[in-house]
Design a protein around this motif. Structure first.
Motif, mmCIF file in Angstrom:
data_model
loop_
_atom_site.group_PDB
_atom_site.id
_atom_site.type_symbol
_atom_site.label_atom_id
_atom_site.label_comp_id
_atom_site.label_asym_id
_atom_site.label_seq_id
_atom_site.Cartn_x
_atom_site.Cartn_y
_atom_site.Cartn_z
ATOM 1 N N PRO A 36 -28.132 -18.024 -5.052
ATOM 2 C CA PRO A 36 -27.671 -18.698 -6.267
ATOM 3 C C PRO A 36 -27.026 -20.032 -5.901
ATOM 4 C CG PRO A 36 -26.237 -16.862 -5.721
ATOM 5 C CD PRO A 36 -27.400 -16.804 -4.775
ATOM 6 N N PRO A 37 -27.034 -20.991 -6.818
ATOM 7 C CA PRO A 37 -26.452 -22.290 -6.489
ATOM 8 C C PRO A 37 -24.946 -22.178 -6.256
ATOM 9 C CG PRO A 37 -26.940 -22.171 -8.817
ATOM 10 C CD PRO A 37 -27.521 -20.945 -8.190
ATOM 11 N N LYS A 38 -24.440 -23.026 -5.370
ATOM 12 C CA LYS A 38 -23.012 -23.060 -5.085
ATOM 13 C C LYS A 38 -22.282 -23.578 -6.322
ATOM 14 C CE LYS A 38 -19.950 -24.510 -1.395
ATOM 15 N NZ LYS A 38 -19.834 -25.273 -0.161
ATOM 16 N N LEU A 39 -21.155 -22.978 -6.646
ATOM 17 C CA LEU A 39 -20.418 -23.351 -7.847
ATOM 18 C C LEU A 39 -19.265 -24.295 -7.525
ATOM 19 C CD1 LEU A 39 -20.326 -19.931 -9.715
ATOM 20 C CD2 LEU A 39 -21.838 -21.870 -10.114
ATOM 21 N N TYR A 40 -18.964 -25.143 -8.501
ATOM 22 C CA TYR A 40 -17.879 -26.111 -8.383
ATOM 23 C C TYR A 40 -16.990 -25.995 -9.610
ATOM 24 C CZ TYR A 40 -20.380 -28.237 -4.536
ATOM 25 O OH TYR A 40 -20.994 -28.453 -3.330
ATOM 26 N N GLN A 41 -15.679 -26.080 -9.387
ATOM 27 C CA GLN A 41 -14.736 -26.047 -10.500
ATOM 28 C C GLN A 41 -14.285 -27.466 -10.814
ATOM 29 O OE1 GLN A 41 -11.754 -23.338 -9.185
ATOM 30 N NE2 GLN A 41 -10.859 -24.733 -7.680
ATOM 31 N N VAL A 42 -14.221 -27.756 -12.099
ATOM 32 C CA VAL A 42 -13.753 -29.063 -12.545
ATOM 33 C C VAL A 42 -12.262 -28.932 -12.806
ATOM 34 C CG1 VAL A 42 -13.965 -30.859 -14.288
ATOM 35 C CG2 VAL A 42 -15.992 -29.610 -13.536
ATOM 36 N N VAL A 43 -11.475 -29.750 -12.107
ATOM 37 C CA VAL A 43 -10.015 -29.662 -12.161
ATOM 38 C C VAL A 43 -9.455 -30.966 -12.717
ATOM 39 C CG1 VAL A 43 -7.912 -29.328 -10.799
ATOM 40 C CG2 VAL A 43 -10.013 -28.142 -10.153
ATOM 41 N N ASP A 91 -24.301 -30.399 -9.983
ATOM 42 C CA ASP A 91 -24.716 -31.530 -10.811
ATOM 43 C C ASP A 91 -23.987 -31.556 -12.154
ATOM 44 O OD1 ASP A 91 -26.427 -32.355 -8.830
ATOM 45 O OD2 ASP A 91 -28.197 -31.398 -9.709
ATOM 46 N N VAL A 92 -23.836 -30.395 -12.758
ATOM 47 C CA VAL A 92 -23.140 -30.318 -14.046
ATOM 48 C C VAL A 92 -21.669 -30.668 -13.875
ATOM 49 C CG1 VAL A 92 -22.484 -28.789 -15.958
ATOM 50 C CG2 VAL A 92 -24.777 -28.643 -14.979
ATOM 51 N N ALA A 93 -21.048 -30.168 -12.805
ATOM 52 C CA ALA A 93 -19.623 -30.453 -12.553
ATOM 53 C C ALA A 93 -19.397 -31.946 -12.337
ATOM 54 C CB ALA A 93 -19.128 -29.658 -11.348
ATOM 55 N N VAL A 94 -20.247 -32.576 -11.556
ATOM 56 C CA VAL A 94 -20.105 -34.018 -11.299
ATOM 57 C C VAL A 94 -20.303 -34.810 -12.590
ATOM 58 C CG1 VAL A 94 -21.165 -35.975 -10.105
ATOM 59 C CG2 VAL A 94 -20.712 -33.867 -8.870
ATOM 60 N N ALA A 115 -14.060 -32.506 -8.974
ATOM 61 C CA ALA A 115 -14.871 -31.303 -8.809
ATOM 62 C C ALA A 115 -14.595 -30.747 -7.412
ATOM 63 C CB ALA A 115 -16.343 -31.605 -8.985
ATOM 64 N N GLU A 116 -14.269 -29.466 -7.343
ATOM 65 C CA GLU A 116 -13.975 -28.817 -6.068
ATOM 66 C C GLU A 116 -14.878 -27.606 -5.885
ATOM 67 O OE1 GLU A 116 -9.897 -27.678 -6.442
ATOM 68 O OE2 GLU A 116 -9.149 -29.701 -6.058
#
Length: 120
Positions: A36-43, A91-94, A115-116
């Protein structure tokens, strides 16, 4: 209009394995495993100049939160200095970070958003 026939691209032949005991041919199918794609949190980060109402509007507009949830996230940003607004693929997080930063810049606020990577 072109009348040339399209070129046919040769495919790699499958190498069959022969079972010597009875002469049958065995083909082995290997299952492909995709991660699965790596996830990023938007902070969002706290600052002393951006109005709280503006932060709530940003959270509602770009992260799809209702007023109550957006207000709770804004208070967490205010009290803790930072808060996660959402978790997305890279991509969505950025894209969300860029949208928030552009809107804050146009409004003249120094709001910061990053994004982290989420460590699994």
């Amino acid at each position: 209009m072109s009348t040339k026939t399209p070129k046919i691209i040769p495919q790699r032949p499958v190498k069959p394995e022969v079972d010597d005991s009875n002469g049958t041919v065995l083909l082995e199918r290997r299952a492909q495993k995709t991660k699965p794609p790596k996830l990023y949190q938007v902070v969002m980060l706290n600052d002393d100049y951006t109005p709280m109402e503006f932060v709530v509007i940003m959270i509602q507009e770009y992260f799809g939160k209702d007023l109550e949830t957006a207000t709770q996230i804004m208070l967490k940003i205010h009290l803790d200095g930072r808060a996660v607004c959402g978790v997305y693929s890279r991509d969505v997080a950025v894209t969300k970070v860029n949208q928030v930063l552009d809107a804050a810049n146009k409004a003249g606020h120094p709001l910061q958003c990053v994004a982290e990577s989420v460590d699994s």
